[in-house]
Each structure stands twice: as C-alpha cells, then as structure tokens.
Design a protein around this motif. Structure first.
Motif, PDB file in Angstrom:
ATOM      1  N   THR A 279      22.961  42.607  36.709  1.00 22.08           N
ATOM      2  CA  THR A 279      23.064  42.193  35.655  1.00 22.08           C
ATOM      3  C   THR A 279      23.829  43.306  34.880  1.00 22.08           C
ATOM      4  N   GLY A 280      23.334  44.292  34.682  1.00 21.61           N
ATOM      5  CA  GLY A 280      23.520  45.152  34.201  1.00 21.61           C
ATOM      6  C   GLY A 280      24.790  46.318  34.466  1.00 21.61           C
ATOM      7  N   TRP A 281      25.281  45.925  36.139  1.00 18.83           N
ATOM      8  CA  TRP A 281      26.398  46.147  36.328  1.00 18.83           C
ATOM      9  C   TRP A 281      27.735  45.104  35.718  1.00 18.83           C
ATOM     10  N   ARG A 282      27.690  44.384  35.288  1.00 15.47           N
ATOM     11  CA  ARG A 282      29.041  43.979  34.531  1.00 15.47           C
ATOM     12  C   ARG A 282      29.788  43.869  35.124  1.00 15.47           C
ATOM     13  N   ILE A 283      29.884  42.723  36.270  1.00 10.47           N
ATOM     14  CA  ILE A 283      31.010  42.249  37.099  1.00 10.47           C
ATOM     15  C   ILE A 283      30.550  40.844  37.501  1.00 10.47           C
ATOM     16  N   GLY A 284      31.942  40.066  37.046  1.00 11.81           N
ATOM     17  CA  GLY A 284      32.321  38.104  36.775  1.00 11.81           C
ATOM     18  C   GLY A 284      33.566  38.769  37.413  1.00 11.81           C
ATOM     19  N   PHE A 285      34.054  37.008  37.969  1.00 14.42           N
ATOM     20  CA  PHE A 285      35.197  37.277  38.567  1.00 14.42           C
ATOM     21  C   PHE A 285      35.020  36.087  38.304  1.00 14.42           C
ATOM     22  N   CYS A 286      37.171  35.380  39.027  1.00 12.07           N
ATOM     23  CA  CYS A 286      37.362  34.408  38.261  1.00 12.07           C
ATOM     24  C   CYS A 286      38.661  34.143  39.615  1.00 12.07           C
ATOM     25  N   ALA A 287      38.788  32.888  40.079  1.00 12.07           N
ATOM     26  CA  ALA A 287      40.473  32.998  40.603  1.00 12.07           C
ATOM     27  C   ALA A 287      40.825  31.191  40.424  1.00 12.07           C
ATOM     28  N   GLY A 288      42.144  30.921  39.962  1.00 13.60           N
ATOM     29  CA  GLY A 288      42.567  29.960  39.063  1.00 13.60           C
ATOM     30  C   GLY A 288      43.996  30.432  39.581  1.00 13.60           C
ATOM     31  N   PRO A 289      44.940  29.716  39.145  1.00 14.51           N
ATOM     32  CA  PRO A 289      46.497  28.805  39.565  1.00 14.51           C
ATOM     33  C   PRO A 289      46.992  31.002  38.650  1.00 14.51           C
ATOM     34  N   ARG A 290      48.114  31.329  39.771  1.00 13.13           N
ATOM     35  CA  ARG A 290      48.140  32.480  39.482  1.00 13.13           C
ATOM     36  C   ARG A 290      49.020  32.963  38.258  1.00 13.13           C
ATOM     37  N   GLU A 291      50.037  31.693  37.840  1.00 12.81           N
ATOM     38  CA  GLU A 291      50.322  32.269  36.618  1.00 12.81           C
ATOM     39  C   GLU A 291      48.973  32.397  34.972  1.00 12.81           C
ATOM     40  N   LEU A 292      48.367  31.894  35.442  1.00  9.49           N
ATOM     41  CA  LEU A 292      46.881  31.445  34.838  1.00  9.49           C
ATOM     42  C   LEU A 292      45.856  32.578  34.644  1.00  9.49           C
ATOM     43  N   ILE A 293      46.312  33.437  35.685  1.00  6.57           N
ATOM     44  CA  ILE A 293      45.464  34.731  35.945  1.00  6.57           C
ATOM     45  C   ILE A 293      45.946  35.775  35.592  1.00  6.57           C
ATOM     46  N   LYS A 294      47.958  35.407  35.730  1.00  8.77           N
ATOM     47  CA  LYS A 294      48.011  36.831  35.147  1.00  8.77           C
ATOM     48  C   LYS A 294      48.245  36.579  34.116  1.00  8.77           C
ATOM     49  N   ALA A 295      48.324  36.053  33.120  1.00 10.62           N
ATOM     50  CA  ALA A 295      48.114  36.010  31.399  1.00 10.62           C
ATOM     51  C   ALA A 295      46.854  36.558  31.085  1.00 10.62           C
ATOM     52  N   MET A 296      45.841  35.871  32.073  1.00 14.74           N
ATOM     53  CA  MET A 296      44.127  36.621  31.784  1.00 14.74           C
ATOM     54  C   MET A 296      44.366  38.332  31.874  1.00 14.74           C
ATOM     55  N   SER A 297      44.903  38.831  33.265  1.00 15.83           N
ATOM     56  CA  SER A 297      45.009  40.147  33.076  1.00 15.83           C
ATOM     57  C   SER A 297      45.664  40.513  32.184  1.00 15.83           C
ATOM     58  N   LYS A 298      46.437  40.190  31.508  1.00 15.40           N
ATOM     59  CA  LYS A 298      47.137  40.778  30.606  1.00 15.40           C
ATOM     60  C   LYS A 298      46.072  40.970  29.095  1.00 15.40           C
ATOM     61  N   ILE A 299      45.385  39.911  28.692  1.00 14.51           N
ATOM     62  CA  ILE A 299      44.714  39.881  27.521  1.00 14.51           C
ATOM     63  C   ILE A 299      43.770  40.468  27.988  1.00 14.51           C
ATOM     64  N   GLN A 300      43.044  40.436  29.328  1.00 20.82           N
ATOM     65  CA  GLN A 300      42.206  42.060  30.266  1.00 20.82           C
ATOM     66  C   GLN A 300      42.801  43.368  29.640  1.00 20.82           C
ATOM     67  N   GLY A 301      44.094  43.732  30.308  1.00 17.99           N
ATOM     68  CA  GLY A 301      44.752  45.183  29.944  1.00 17.99           C
ATOM     69  C   GLY A 301      44.478  45.231  28.537  1.00 17.99           C
TER      70      GLY A 301
END
Length: 430
Positions: free
Chosen positions: A274-296
C-alpha cells in the motif's frame, strides 16, 4: 502581475508589510473562496474513522481498528530487496511518465498470463496508486455533466472523484439478496444519453463479493448496445478470492468489448504494498495516451524505487501470496459465523478481498447503555468506537446505509477480541 499598493505606489516587489496587510484584510473579510468542485466532495470516511480511533488511542483508550483496508502481511522480500537495490544503485531519478519499460512489459505479461488479455507495453500506464489511475481516466474521459454509473455499495472515492471531474455520479443500489451485484436489468435502466462510464469493482470493497463469468457476460450484453460507454473495472483485489472460485474480469469475458474497457489494478493489496503507491491500468491506446498526458501535468512518473519493487513483486515467487489468501479465507469464515451469532447483525459470505459488510438493521431504533439512540449506521459506529473500543466504517460512506464494514486484515486474536467486545455491547441494547 498582482501588485500591492504600499508607499503610495504599486509595489511589484510585494513588500512584506504590504503582504501582511492584504492577508489580514482578506482573512478578516472571510474571503478565501474555495472552488465549487472541492466543496462538493467529502473527506474519506475510512480516514476519518482511523483518525478518530488514533485520537482515542492517544488519550489512553484501548482501541481495536477494523476500519483500514490494508493487508497485515509484509511486502514480499523480493520487492523489498529490489527497492533497496534501486536506492543503492542510484535509480532515484525521473522515469518516463507512463512507467519504466520493463515494468510496463511485466504488467502486459501479467494481463496475458492471468486474464487472457493481449496488451502491449504501450497500452499500459503506471501511476501513483490505483486512485491516480482512476483520476487520470476521469479527467481524460469525462466532460461536464457526463454521467458515471456506480453500483452501491461502492468504494468510497468513486462518486467524489466523478464530481471532481465535473461529472455526475449515478448511484444504482444493489442488495444482499443479489449478492450486492449490479444486474443487467439495473444497468439497462440506469443508462441515459449522458452515460459515459460504468464502474465495476470485483471483488468489492466493501462487500467482498465478486462478479462471476455469467454476471459479466450479462452486463456485456447491455454494454454491447452502447459503444460510447467505457467500462472501468477495478480489480485491485483480484488475487484474494476464496472457495476455489476463479476470478474473471470484464474484457476477459467480453473480448469484443476490450476497446471499451479500462482494466485497473495494482500491487497494493495482493502484494501488501500500500505505501509503495503503485497502481496500473490497461486500455485503448488512445485513451491511455490521454491519461498519460493528464499524469504528465500532475504527478509525472510514479516513484522510480517503487516501480522497481513492483517489477520484482509481479515477476517473483507467489508462495507468500497463496499463504496470505488461505489465512484470509480462514478469518473470513470465522468472522461471518461470529457476526451472525450476534443478535441484530447479519452478513452474507464474501467471495474475496478482506471485508465483511453485515447489516445492522436489527440494532436501529435501540438505545445503548449510555442512552445513545441508534438511529443509523453512523450512530452504530460511534457507539461501537466509544463504548466497545472497536472502529468500523459506516455503510453510509459506501452508499449503503444500515450496514457496517469490517476489515479482517488483522490477526485472529484481534478479531476475537473485537467480536467479544461487540457482543458484550450489543447485549446491553434496549
């Protein structure tokens, strides 16, 4: 640039005297105006209960906390060692925003091996905990007024995160009679032209119930008619399933809907990280890229050290995981029987995770030995915390009043002590 008038002229240097006067003026006027979005959300109920329990404990009271959803087992040795080695080798700098390539590949391998889902590393996003994955998804997908369907009982943060994204949470109530699971008929009825997202959480926090292959196939039949709806399936407790049942996830059961699905997971629960704070996800590449942009533009990459530890957890031995699941299963069986032996409480048997979500309807309307009337589950939790010294979370926090959530991620001895206290307190109700 904001300027303060001091010395009879604008002062771009913002002198300390001027700043002090301006701050005092605004504070006295009560003019610190918070955003509408933050005023719509509530603090985490689980964190609030935990804080209250800590306060009572600090005051000298013997408190048993069954409120926190955190494994009571150690992080695997391989993961801990990988973290140490990352520090010692100087792997302490920025990484690519979506995660280091080897971890993203290991996650893709995990989805292929465990779930029959064929993703490439480019379809994977690593975030600072599963919570950030969900935030990224909502901010990348939801426009103002878009609706997200959330079955209740739900994890406490789903509705508030939708509100922060300026969406509208649409709560669909489920019942113990249906194992607290959304039915195809309920889903069909909840969909409107504004529906953009469906949340599924299996095994569930707070109920521990899991969607079967047939359950997910029935929901898929509905989603198939609505190509604009994305399914967000939160599988954080995937590895903690009991009674020989096989875990299934939405895109696995409905492979033709893979491009409408974001599968969310992480190492927090299965690998006690829990304290290491690592989550992950997979999905449509276009959406994952958009999510990465938000994270960036928010947190950038997850901790470099934690990513190395997560890589070791995902690729290392699973003996400790299997032993942990066996222990939780034993605790679950004992706890459900113990709860159902207390008059006024009743629980169905969870499929997984480490929660029990009993009804306390039999206590409502009764009066405690100190004169407190138990009008709702919030009052029940207040009573149990203050009189029995046991911290639970009210079902209202999960959208299901009349219930409470037990976490059995504690020792067997602790559970037995807690149940003894609760039974004693319940026997004094009138």
């Amino acid at each position: 640039m904001f300027q303060i008038k001091c010395c009879a002229k604008p002062c771009p240097a913002r002198c300390l005297a001027g700043l002090s006067d301006v701050r005092l003026f605004w504070q006295n006027r009560g003019m610190i105006k918070l955003s509408n979005r933050v005023q719509q959300v509530q603090p985490s109920a689980t964190l609030a209960i935990t804080a209250k329990a800590a306060e009572l404990r600090a005051a000298g009271k013997n408190i048993i906390s069954l409120s926190v959803g955190e494994p009571d087992f150690e992080t695997p040795q391989a993961a801990r060692q990988a973290g140490i080695e990352a520090i010692n080798s100087g792997f302490t700098r920025y990484t690519a925003v979506p995660g280091i390539p080897e971890l993203r590949q290991a996650i893709a391998d995990k989805f292929r091996r465990d779930n029959g889902l064929d993703y490439e590393a480019a379809d994977i996003l690593v975030s600072t905990g599963g919570k950030q994955c969900i935030f990224n998804l909502l901010l990348a997908l939801i426009n103002s007024g878009d609706e997200a369907i959330i079955p209740a009982p739900y994890w406490v943060s789903y509705p508030d995160m939708v509100l922060l994204a300026e969406g509208m949470p649409v709560i669909v109530n489920t019942s113990a009679d249906a194992d607290f699971k959304l039915t195809a008929a309920q889903l069909e009825q909840a969909i409107t032209p504004k529906t953009r997202l469906l949340f599924l959480n299996s095994p569930s926090n707070p109920t521990g119930m899991a969607y079967s292959h047939d359950d997910l196939a029935a929901l898929g039949e509905v989603i198939r008619k609505y190509p604009d709806i994305i399914v967000a399936t939160d599988d954080m407790y995937e590895k903690i399933v009991f009674d020989g049942k096989q875990f299934a996830t939405f895109a696995q059961v409905n492979p033709d809907l893979k491009e409408q699905t974001v599968t969310l997971n992480g190492v927090s629960k299965a690998y006690c990280m829990t304290g290491w704070r690592i989550g992950f996800c997979a999905g449509p590449r276009e959406l994952i890229k958009a999510m990465s942009k938000i994270q960036g533009q928010s947190t950038s990459n997850a901790s470099s050290i934690s990513q190395k530890a997560a890589l070791a957890a995902l690729t290392g031995p699973t003996d400790a995981l299997q032993e942990m699941v066996r222990t939780y299963e034993t605790r679950r069986t004992w706890l459900v029987d113990a709860i159902n032996a207390i008059p006024g409480m009743h629980s169905i048997v969870p499929d997984g995770a480490f929660y029990v979500f009993p009804s306390v309807a039999g206590w409502l309307g009764k009066t405690t030995s100190s004169g407190l009337e138990l009008n709702d589950d919030v009052a029940v939790c207040q009573w149990l915390l203050e009189e029995a010294g046991v911290a639970l979370v009210p079902g209202t926090a999960f959208g299901s009043p009349g219930h409470v959530r037990f976490s059995y991620a504690v020792s067997q001895a602790t559970l037995e002590d807690a149940i003894s206290r609760i039974a004693k307190a319940a026997a004094q109700l009138s």
